[in-house]
Design a protein around this motif. Structure first.
Motif, PDB file in Angstrom:
ATOM      1  N   ARG A 169      43.280  30.306  23.787  1.00 35.78           N
ATOM      2  CA  ARG A 169      43.223  31.718  24.122  1.00 35.78           C
ATOM      3  C   ARG A 169      44.414  32.158  24.962  1.00 35.78           C
ATOM      4  O   ARG A 169      44.762  31.506  25.946  1.00 35.78           O
ATOM      5  CB  ARG A 169      41.933  32.017  24.893  1.00 35.78           C
ATOM      6  CG  ARG A 169      41.810  33.478  25.298  1.00 35.78           C
ATOM      7  CD  ARG A 169      40.411  33.789  25.785  1.00 35.78           C
ATOM      8  NE  ARG A 169      40.298  35.154  26.256  1.00 35.78           N
ATOM      9  CZ  ARG A 169      40.157  36.226  25.458  1.00 35.78           C
ATOM     10  NH1 ARG A 169      40.099  36.060  24.159  1.00 35.78           N
ATOM     11  NH2 ARG A 169      40.068  37.424  25.962  1.00 35.78           N
ATOM     12  N   CYS A 170      45.017  33.222  24.548  1.00 33.08           N
ATOM     13  CA  CYS A 170      46.033  33.860  25.366  1.00 33.08           C
ATOM     14  C   CYS A 170      45.354  34.974  26.142  1.00 33.08           C
ATOM     15  O   CYS A 170      44.894  35.952  25.550  1.00 33.08           O
ATOM     16  CB  CYS A 170      47.157  34.426  24.504  1.00 33.08           C
ATOM     17  SG  CYS A 170      48.393  35.269  25.508  1.00 33.08           S
ATOM     18  N   THR A 171      45.279  34.802  27.443  1.00 31.13           N
ATOM     19  CA  THR A 171      44.590  35.805  28.245  1.00 31.13           C
ATOM     20  C   THR A 171      45.410  37.081  28.353  1.00 31.13           C
ATOM     21  O   THR A 171      44.881  38.149  28.615  1.00 31.13           O
ATOM     22  CB  THR A 171      44.290  35.256  29.651  1.00 31.13           C
ATOM     23  OG1 THR A 171      45.491  34.786  30.227  1.00 31.13           O
ATOM     24  CG2 THR A 171      43.287  34.126  29.573  1.00 31.13           C
ATOM     25  N   PHE A 172      46.699  36.956  28.154  1.00 29.45           N
ATOM     26  CA  PHE A 172      47.554  38.139  28.231  1.00 29.45           C
ATOM     27  C   PHE A 172      47.385  39.014  26.991  1.00 29.45           C
ATOM     28  O   PHE A 172      47.203  40.221  27.081  1.00 29.45           O
ATOM     29  CB  PHE A 172      49.010  37.713  28.392  1.00 29.45           C
ATOM     30  CG  PHE A 172      49.920  38.874  28.668  1.00 29.45           C
ATOM     31  CD1 PHE A 172      50.088  39.342  29.966  1.00 29.45           C
ATOM     32  CD2 PHE A 172      50.596  39.488  27.633  1.00 29.45           C
ATOM     33  CE1 PHE A 172      50.916  40.421  30.216  1.00 29.45           C
ATOM     34  CE2 PHE A 172      51.432  40.576  27.878  1.00 29.45           C
ATOM     35  CZ  PHE A 172      51.593  41.041  29.174  1.00 29.45           C
ATOM     36  N   CYS A 173      47.469  38.374  25.833  1.00 30.99           N
ATOM     37  CA  CYS A 173      47.309  39.123  24.586  1.00 30.99           C
ATOM     38  C   CYS A 173      45.839  39.402  24.288  1.00 30.99           C
ATOM     39  O   CYS A 173      45.515  40.312  23.534  1.00 30.99           O
ATOM     40  CB  CYS A 173      47.927  38.355  23.430  1.00 30.99           C
ATOM     41  SG  CYS A 173      49.709  38.141  23.578  1.00 30.99           S
ATOM     42  N   GLY A 174      44.969  38.568  24.863  1.00 34.03           N
ATOM     43  CA  GLY A 174      43.547  38.805  24.694  1.00 34.03           C
ATOM     44  C   GLY A 174      42.995  38.357  23.365  1.00 34.03           C
ATOM     45  O   GLY A 174      42.008  38.884  22.877  1.00 34.03           O
ATOM     46  N   ARG A 216      52.144  27.248  24.848  1.00 38.91           N
ATOM     47  CA  ARG A 216      52.438  28.608  25.273  1.00 38.91           C
ATOM     48  C   ARG A 216      52.320  29.583  24.123  1.00 38.91           C
ATOM     49  O   ARG A 216      52.590  29.236  22.978  1.00 38.91           O
ATOM     50  CB  ARG A 216      53.849  28.695  25.879  1.00 38.91           C
ATOM     51  CG  ARG A 216      53.921  28.082  27.251  1.00 38.91           C
ATOM     52  CD  ARG A 216      55.330  28.158  27.808  1.00 38.91           C
ATOM     53  NE  ARG A 216      55.402  27.529  29.118  1.00 38.91           N
ATOM     54  CZ  ARG A 216      55.190  28.175  30.252  1.00 38.91           C
ATOM     55  NH1 ARG A 216      54.901  29.460  30.240  1.00 38.91           N
ATOM     56  NH2 ARG A 216      55.262  27.549  31.397  1.00 38.91           N
ATOM     57  N   CYS A 217      51.965  30.783  24.466  1.00 40.66           N
ATOM     58  CA  CYS A 217      51.835  31.825  23.458  1.00 40.66           C
ATOM     59  C   CYS A 217      53.210  32.133  22.861  1.00 40.66           C
ATOM     60  O   CYS A 217      54.180  32.356  23.584  1.00 40.66           O
ATOM     61  CB  CYS A 217      51.252  33.074  24.100  1.00 40.66           C
ATOM     62  SG  CYS A 217      51.075  34.446  22.941  1.00 40.66           S
ATOM     63  N   ILE A 218      53.270  32.101  21.555  1.00 39.46           N
ATOM     64  CA  ILE A 218      54.539  32.360  20.885  1.00 39.46           C
ATOM     65  C   ILE A 218      54.955  33.812  21.045  1.00 39.46           C
ATOM     66  O   ILE A 218      56.106  34.186  20.842  1.00 39.46           O
ATOM     67  CB  ILE A 218      54.409  31.987  19.395  1.00 39.46           C
ATOM     68  CG1 ILE A 218      55.784  31.800  18.763  1.00 39.46           C
ATOM     69  CG2 ILE A 218      53.606  33.044  18.647  1.00 39.46           C
ATOM     70  CD1 ILE A 218      55.729  31.189  17.390  1.00 39.46           C
ATOM     71  N   CYS A 219      54.041  34.608  21.431  1.00 41.44           N
ATOM     72  CA  CYS A 219      54.260  36.052  21.536  1.00 41.44           C
ATOM     73  C   CYS A 219      54.740  36.451  22.931  1.00 41.44           C
ATOM     74  O   CYS A 219      55.790  37.034  23.083  1.00 41.44           O
ATOM     75  CB  CYS A 219      52.964  36.752  21.160  1.00 41.44           C
ATOM     76  SG  CYS A 219      52.968  38.523  21.346  1.00 41.44           S
ATOM     77  N   CYS A 220      53.966  36.075  23.938  1.00 43.58           N
ATOM     78  CA  CYS A 220      54.279  36.550  25.284  1.00 43.58           C
ATOM     79  C   CYS A 220      54.695  35.426  26.227  1.00 43.58           C
ATOM     80  O   CYS A 220      55.034  35.679  27.369  1.00 43.58           O
ATOM     81  CB  CYS A 220      53.077  37.274  25.871  1.00 43.58           C
ATOM     82  SG  CYS A 220      51.683  36.195  26.195  1.00 43.58           S
ATOM     83  N   LYS A 221      54.626  34.186  25.730  1.00 45.54           N
ATOM     84  CA  LYS A 221      55.058  33.017  26.517  1.00 45.54           C
ATOM     85  C   LYS A 221      54.105  32.623  27.631  1.00 45.54           C
ATOM     86  O   LYS A 221      54.417  31.767  28.442  1.00 45.54           O
ATOM     87  CB  LYS A 221      56.458  33.202  27.113  1.00 45.54           C
ATOM     88  CG  LYS A 221      57.491  33.673  26.117  1.00 45.54           C
ATOM     89  CD  LYS A 221      57.646  32.700  24.978  1.00 45.54           C
ATOM     90  CE  LYS A 221      58.763  33.186  24.049  1.00 45.54           C
ATOM     91  NZ  LYS A 221      58.831  32.403  22.816  1.00 45.54           N
TER      92      LYS A 221
END
Ligand SMILES: [Zn+2]
Ligand SMILES: [Zn+2]
Length: 61
Positions: A29-34, A43-48
């Motif tokens: 889960r990426c808590t930033f992207c939700g 790490r999230c490929i989107c927001c790191k």
């Protein structure tokens, strides 16, 4: 700082499954992207942001 959701994560969005087995089948889960992601690194490929790999109700390791 510098974290931005560019919607890249949507391409990696995990299949819809019951929440309680999300982590068991390797979704993170990426808590930033939700969103939950699949086939991702630590790490999230989107927001790191660092992806969560375990339910927060349980303590680390
Ligand atoms: Zn994102
Ligand atoms: Zn993200």
């Amino acid at each position: 700082m510098g974290r931005t959701c560019r919607n890249i994560c949507l391409r990696y969005q995990a299949d819809p499954v019951p929440n309680k087995i999300r982590y068991e089948i390797g979704q993170k889960r990426c808590t930033f992207c939700g969103i939950f992601m699949k086939d991702c690194d630590t790490r999230c490929i989107c927001c790191k942001a660092v992806l969560r790999t375990k339910p927060r109700s349980k303590k680390k390791e």
